[in-house]
Write a protein that holds these residues in place. Structure first.
Motif, PDB file in Angstrom:
ATOM      1  N   GLY A   1     -12.175  14.998   2.932  1.00 14.99           N
ATOM      2  CA  GLY A   1     -12.161  13.539   2.735  1.00 14.99           C
ATOM      3  C   GLY A   1     -11.678  13.132   1.356  1.00 14.99           C
ATOM      4  N   GLU A   2     -10.943  14.040   0.684  1.00 13.81           N
ATOM      5  CA  GLU A   2     -10.453  13.698  -0.659  1.00 13.81           C
ATOM      6  C   GLU A   2      -9.036  13.124  -0.617  1.00 13.81           C
ATOM      7  OE1 GLU A   2     -10.827  17.099  -3.308  1.00 13.81           O
ATOM      8  OE2 GLU A   2     -12.623  17.701  -2.211  1.00 13.81           O
ATOM      9  N   GLY A   3      -8.521  12.978   0.578  1.00 15.63           N
ATOM     10  CA  GLY A   3      -7.166  12.435   0.698  1.00 15.63           C
ATOM     11  C   GLY A   3      -7.199  10.923   0.813  1.00 15.63           C
ATOM     12  N   LEU A   4      -6.086  10.348   1.281  1.00 18.56           N
ATOM     13  CA  LEU A   4      -6.025   8.899   1.446  1.00 18.56           C
ATOM     14  C   LEU A   4      -6.995   8.467   2.548  1.00 18.56           C
ATOM     15  CD1 LEU A   4      -2.206   8.027   1.270  1.00 18.56           C
ATOM     16  CD2 LEU A   4      -3.820   8.430  -0.572  1.00 18.56           C
ATOM     17  N   GLN A   5      -7.625   7.346   2.341  1.00 21.43           N
ATOM     18  CA  GLN A   5      -8.590   6.858   3.329  1.00 21.43           C
ATOM     19  C   GLN A   5      -7.904   5.999   4.396  1.00 21.43           C
ATOM     20  OE1 GLN A   5     -11.735   8.132   3.179  1.00 21.43           O
ATOM     21  NE2 GLN A   5     -10.851   9.261   1.443  1.00 21.43           N
ATOM     22  N   GLU A   6      -6.802   5.398   4.014  1.00 21.84           N
ATOM     23  CA  GLU A   6      -6.096   4.523   4.965  1.00 21.84           C
ATOM     24  C   GLU A   6      -4.615   4.873   4.996  1.00 21.84           C
ATOM     25  OE1 GLU A   6      -6.470   0.437   3.975  1.00 21.84           O
ATOM     26  OE2 GLU A   6      -8.659   0.482   4.082  1.00 21.84           O
ATOM     27  N   ASN A   7      -4.038   4.632   6.147  1.00 22.85           N
ATOM     28  CA  ASN A   7      -2.596   4.834   6.244  1.00 22.85           C
ATOM     29  C   ASN A   7      -1.919   3.799   5.347  1.00 22.85           C
ATOM     30  OD1 ASN A   7      -0.130   5.784   7.074  1.00 22.85           O
ATOM     31  ND2 ASN A   7      -0.478   5.393   9.251  1.00 22.85           N
ATOM     32  N   PRO A   8      -0.985   4.216   4.477  1.00 20.10           N
ATOM     33  CA  PRO A   8      -0.357   3.243   3.571  1.00 20.10           C
ATOM     34  C   PRO A   8       0.309   2.103   4.348  1.00 20.10           C
ATOM     35  CG  PRO A   8       0.282   5.484   3.003  1.00 20.10           C
ATOM     36  CD  PRO A   8      -0.472   5.568   4.283  1.00 20.10           C
ATOM     37  N   ARG A   9       0.336   0.928   3.695  1.00 26.32           N
ATOM     38  CA  ARG A   9       0.891  -0.274   4.346  1.00 26.32           C
ATOM     39  C   ARG A   9       2.357  -0.041   4.719  1.00 26.32           C
ATOM     40  NH1 ARG A   9       2.990  -5.238   2.340  1.00 26.32           N
ATOM     41  NH2 ARG A   9       3.005  -4.444   0.219  1.00 26.32           N
ATOM     42  N   ILE A  10       3.080   0.548   3.795  1.00 25.23           N
ATOM     43  CA  ILE A  10       4.499   0.837   4.054  1.00 25.23           C
ATOM     44  C   ILE A  10       4.776   2.295   3.672  1.00 25.23           C
ATOM     45  CG2 ILE A  10       6.870   0.304   3.355  1.00 25.23           C
ATOM     46  CD1 ILE A  10       5.902  -2.593   2.842  1.00 25.23           C
ATOM     47  N   ARG A  11       5.387   3.011   4.588  1.00 25.86           N
ATOM     48  CA  ARG A  11       5.692   4.432   4.351  1.00 25.86           C
ATOM     49  C   ARG A  11       7.206   4.599   4.210  1.00 25.86           C
ATOM     50  NH1 ARG A  11       1.755   7.990   6.483  1.00 25.86           N
ATOM     51  NH2 ARG A  11       3.375   9.415   7.222  1.00 25.86           N
ATOM     52  N   LEU A  12       7.600   5.341   3.173  1.00 24.22           N
ATOM     53  CA  LEU A  12       9.032   5.505   2.914  1.00 24.22           C
ATOM     54  C   LEU A  12       9.435   6.975   2.870  1.00 24.22           C
ATOM     55  CD1 LEU A  12       9.689   2.930   0.016  1.00 24.22           C
ATOM     56  CD2 LEU A  12      10.112   2.610   2.449  1.00 24.22           C
ATOM     57  N   LEU A  13      10.696   7.186   3.222  1.00 22.43           N
ATOM     58  CA  LEU A  13      11.327   8.507   3.035  1.00 22.43           C
ATOM     59  C   LEU A  13      12.256   8.378   1.831  1.00 22.43           C
ATOM     60  CD1 LEU A  13      12.172  11.382   4.112  1.00 22.43           C
ATOM     61  CD2 LEU A  13      13.927  10.198   5.450  1.00 22.43           C
ATOM     62  N   TRP A  14      12.201   9.366   0.931  1.00 23.06           N
ATOM     63  CA  TRP A  14      12.985   9.309  -0.311  1.00 23.06           C
ATOM     64  C   TRP A  14      14.165  10.283  -0.208  1.00 23.06           C
ATOM     65  CZ3 TRP A  14      11.902   6.159  -4.530  1.00 23.06           C
ATOM     66  CH2 TRP A  14      12.645   6.399  -5.699  1.00 23.06           C
ATOM     67  N   LEU A  15      15.359   9.772  -0.443  1.00 21.72           N
ATOM     68  CA  LEU A  15      16.534  10.644  -0.377  1.00 21.72           C
ATOM     69  C   LEU A  15      17.032  10.976  -1.783  1.00 21.72           C
ATOM     70  CD1 LEU A  15      18.651   9.021   2.491  1.00 21.72           C
ATOM     71  CD2 LEU A  15      16.740  10.593   2.674  1.00 21.72           C
ATOM     72  N   HIS A  16      17.531  12.182  -1.905  1.00 25.94           N
ATOM     73  CA  HIS A  16      18.019  12.752  -3.154  1.00 25.94           C
ATOM     74  C   HIS A  16      16.851  12.889  -4.145  1.00 25.94           C
ATOM     75  CE1 HIS A  16      21.063  13.312  -6.503  1.00 25.94           C
ATOM     76  NE2 HIS A  16      21.280  14.273  -5.644  1.00 25.94           N
ATOM     77  N   LEU A  17      17.150  12.997  -5.434  1.00 28.11           N
ATOM     78  CA  LEU A  17      16.085  13.289  -6.401  1.00 28.11           C
ATOM     79  C   LEU A  17      15.531  11.997  -7.008  1.00 28.11           C
ATOM     80  CD1 LEU A  17      17.858  16.391  -7.930  1.00 28.11           C
ATOM     81  CD2 LEU A  17      15.996  16.377  -6.283  1.00 28.11           C
TER      82      LEU A  17
END
Lengths: 368, 421
Positions: free
Chosen positions: B273-289
């Protein structure tokens, strides 16, 4: 002469390593893209950090400025070319596209790889044409191009002809039907001067020849770098420089094949292997893994041609010449005056600044 | 007293103690501090990864060890099989930027011809090389795929440093001809590497190195699966630290060990239970560095309730490696990069990752002058748009903060978030 009938459907190419012999043997006109001075690059689908030659070439093909263009063949000679291929394929509706890799050296492995790529390309193009690839016909076109290149190489050695005129002819070669061009170039070299050769007077060189006075007094310039607009060479000559040799893929380098290429008996081996061997042993573009070899060729030529100054031109964002330029400067800048010009393919926007810099360079050479 | 790694980085940045970077003893001392838990990190795996990076860097500075500069995609399996230490100047430039020491190196390179139109990873590396901060290797090793800048930069440095330049030319097409071509070059490069290491390549050692890559590949896939759980506390900032292992660890036994440990630790945090408690409002995929200096861009996104849940660079793109066919496996891996062949391959991977990580949008951080990643971005954008995947391009620079306009980027991020909300 039936086989050399007019090649009308065009196949665009962009890099001087493209095997034009294969294209013409399939009865397409190999047509090298030189974006006109007024080509828009701002609306290109390619990223602005790719060079303006590639963006201009995209615009030219995309806007369908060429009659009877049937397709395009591109080589992975630099990243910009790879992206040009992706963009042309995505945003134009030409019926034929082909893309293949160009190795980085002249090793046995590279020759073997490239010869097989040539076989695949020939098959694909012949299939597009609805025919089978013919090796005999390919040999005939290899011979034809060899004759043209030999003629152009001899022309390049003719110090009485201005560089801008030579470059114009070399560029004509890259967009002309080979048989017709062979006739033109043979006529041009002949005793009787063609319209292109006539000088208005002894002191004038408007039509492509230089007077002996001009040859002896003006600074002798070696021009190298990325593919460049003819306007830049004209500007150098207009400002008093005599360009004695160039290292340009739109210029002499495109015909600077090895002595063996011109001497070997034809038809005794696989034609694809012959082409691969000789394209890879040609005077190299700096994208090849060849810095040491290229430097020694260049240093030899600078001495041989008694060069007074070197002008390196590179297109903004042209990595092969930009990086080679650094090594070149380190090697020769202490020995020979060296001018570096960075510009877009169309020099219109920067012409004033270029004029000032080239004029100052000529003046400096004149004082030496 | 325990010191956080972030605090140490800030101290180094403030004191501008870049002279320390070239002393092997500094790396040895830092290793000891890590091993004695004097330096604390959120994951043991990250401490082990840093230990690994310090060990390699320390060896690269010691002149009696054979070491080479290897670019991001050079097959380091060959180096491990011959006990040659790889030094990644690109990853080292990222480390230099993360401790705020890049500016002097960039200036040094710029004073010696290199303009700001060039990749700042290599500009920083060249500046560090000319200044005598990065070690002079026994050779410069590069592949040609994905990055032309590395090929040319290494070639030029090999001329300056009078060291061999070893190149593997990788075609963008994946077929038998390309495979044979790459394999032939691998066969040819082995004796050159043997000369550097003054030993013969033992087949068992090469097989072992390739087996390590395969175990590492499995561990990375396992880690990526763990990260699909929305409760995963692992952040992209933490993921980007693993660049060093990813660039220089293929073939080392540390690769599978560290990635497995990381997967275990993240799973444990989720289970406890040390992770996030809720699914983030907006989830993103990050491209490149991403910008390795302190740009605060990812924290800014977090502050808006937006979480980057995965990065393109963490994607495991190559297939199973077979230790019984070591050179074939290496050649196949080199030819399989999704970002080098047809642009459609990259689009397909983005779509696959967008689905797997249930993202709401995709962000591309465009590193100034990285022509390979940015050249066909319009095509990527058009294709993703047709699939209904929102796409944002952020122009910046991973190493050179002068090419980073934070105000403009924030405005673009804000508009994108508004559109996604």
């Amino acid at each position: 002469m039936e086989m050399f009938k007019e090649l009308n459907p065009k196949l665009a190419f962009f890099c001087s390593y493209t095997p034009v012999e294969i294209i013409s043997s399939c009865e397409f006109l190999p047509y090298r893209i030189f974006p006109p001075e007024n080509t828009a690059v701002l609306d290109s689908k390619l990223h602005p950090t790719l060079c303006s030659f590639v963006r201009g070439a995209f615009s030219q093909v995309h806007e369908s400025r060429l009659d009877n263009l049937q397709g395009a063949v591109l080589l992975n000679s630099c990243h910009a070319m790879n992206h040009l291929y992706q963009a042309l394929e995505s945003y134009t509706s030409l019926p034929f596209f082909y893309f293949f890799h160009l190795p980085r050296d002249n090793s046995f492995e590279s020759q073997e790889f490239l010869s097989r790529e040539f076989v695949k390309f020939h098959r694909a193009l012949a299939e597009f044409k609805g025919e089978k690839p013919g090796e005999d016909k390919l040999w005939e076109h290899i011979e034809l191009y060899r004759k043209i290149r030999l003629a152009l190489q001899e022309l390049a050695k003719n110090s009485a002809v201005k560089e801008a005129e030579k470059l114009k002819l070399l560029q004509d070669f890259m967009i002309s039907s080979p048989l017709q061009f062979l006739e033109v170039i043979n006529g041009y070299r002949g005793e009787k001067p063609t319209s292109m050769e006539k000088c208005a007077s002894e002191n004038s060189c408007e039509n492509g020849k230089m007077s002996s006075n001009q040859l002896s007094s003006s600074p002798r310039i070696y021009v190298c770098g990325s593919i460049m607009s003819l306007e830049l060479v004209k500007l150098i000559e207009e400002l008093g420089g005599t360009v004695v040799e160039d290292d340009l893929c739109s210029g002499t380098r495109a015909v600077n094949f090895s002595a063996e290429y011109y001497e070997e008996a034809l038809g005794e081996e696989d034609p694809y292997w012959f082409l691969a061997r000789h394209y890879l042993s040609r005077d190299p573009c700096p994208r090849m893994n060849c810095t040491g070899e290229k430097l020694s060729i260049l240093q030899h030529r600078l001495k041989e041609k008694r060069v007074d100054g070197v002008i390196l031109f590179y297109l903004k964002f042209c990595e092969p010449w930009y990086y080679f330029g650094q090594v070149l400067r380190e090697k020769i800048a202490g020995e020979i005056p060296f001018l570096v010009l960075e510009e877009e393919y169309s020099i219109k926007g920067g012409i004033g600044q270029l004029r000032t810099r080239i004029a100052a360079f000529m003046e400096m050479l004149g004082r030496r | 007293m325990a010191l956080s790694f972030d605090r140490i980085k800030k101290n180094i940045a403030r004191k501008r103690v870049k002279n320390l970077l070239r002393r092997p003893s500094v790396y040895a001392i830092t290793q000891k501090m890590l091993r004695r838990n004097i330096i604390t990190l959120p994951y043991k795996a990250t401490a082990e990864m840093l230990d690994f990076a310090l060990e390699k860097t320390k060896k690269a500075y010691r002149t009696h060890n054979p070491s080479v500069w290897s670019n991001a995609f050079f097959p380091t399996e060959l180096l491990y099989a011959l006990d040659i230490t790889p030094f990644s100047p690109e990853a080292a430039a990222a480390v230099v930027a993360s401790i705020g020491q890049q500016e002097d190196f960039l200036s040094e390179a710029e004073s010696k011809w290199w303009s700001r139109d060039n990749c700042s990873f290599h500009r920083c590396a060249m500046g560090a090389f000319y200044s005598g901060f990065f070690p002079l290797p026994d050779a410069f090793c590069s592949t040609t795929h994905l990055c032309d800048s590395a090929v040319f930069a290494f070639n030029n440095l090999s001329q300056s440093g009078e060291r061999p330049f070893l190149l593997i030319d990788v075609p963008p097409t994946r077929d038998e001809n390309s495979l044979n071509y790459v394999k032939a070059q691998l066969h040819k490069i082995v004796p050159l590497l043997e000369d550097l290491s003054a030993r013969n390549l033992e087949l068992e050692k090469l097989e072992e190195a390739v087996a390590n890559v395969e175990l590492g590949r499995q561990a990375m896939i396992r880690l990526n699966n763990v990260r699909r759980d929305y409760r995963s506390p692992f952040t992209p900032n933490e993921a980007f630290i693993y660049l060093y292992l990813y660039f220089t660890g293929l073939g080392s036994p540390e690769l599978p060990r560290i990635y497995n440990l990381l997967a275990d630790e993240i799973q444990e945090k989720i289970d406890n239970g040390e992770g996030l408690q809720e699914n983030p409002r907006i989830r993103l995929l990050w491209l490149h560095l991403y910008p390795f200096y302190n740009s605060g861009i990812l924290h800014y996104l977090e502050s808006k309730g937006v979480r980057v849940v995965f990065e393109e660079f963490s994607h495991v793109y190559w297939g199973e490696m077979n230790p019984a066919r070591p050179l074939d496996s290496i050649a196949e891996r080199l030819l399989s990069h999704f970002n080098y062949g047809h642009v459609e391959d990259r689009v397909n991977v983005i779509k696959e990752l967008a689905e797997a990580y249930e993202v709401d949008g995709v962000v591309h951080f465009t590193h100034w002058c990285c022509r390979q990643s940015s050249g066909s971005l319009d095509i990527v954008k058009d294709k993703l748009r047709r699939k209904g995947i929102p796409f944002l391009i952020l122009d910046g620079d991973c190493i050179d903060g002068r090419n980073y306009a934070s105000g403009q980027l924030q405005t673009r991020i804000d508009s994108f978030i508004e559109m996604l909300s």
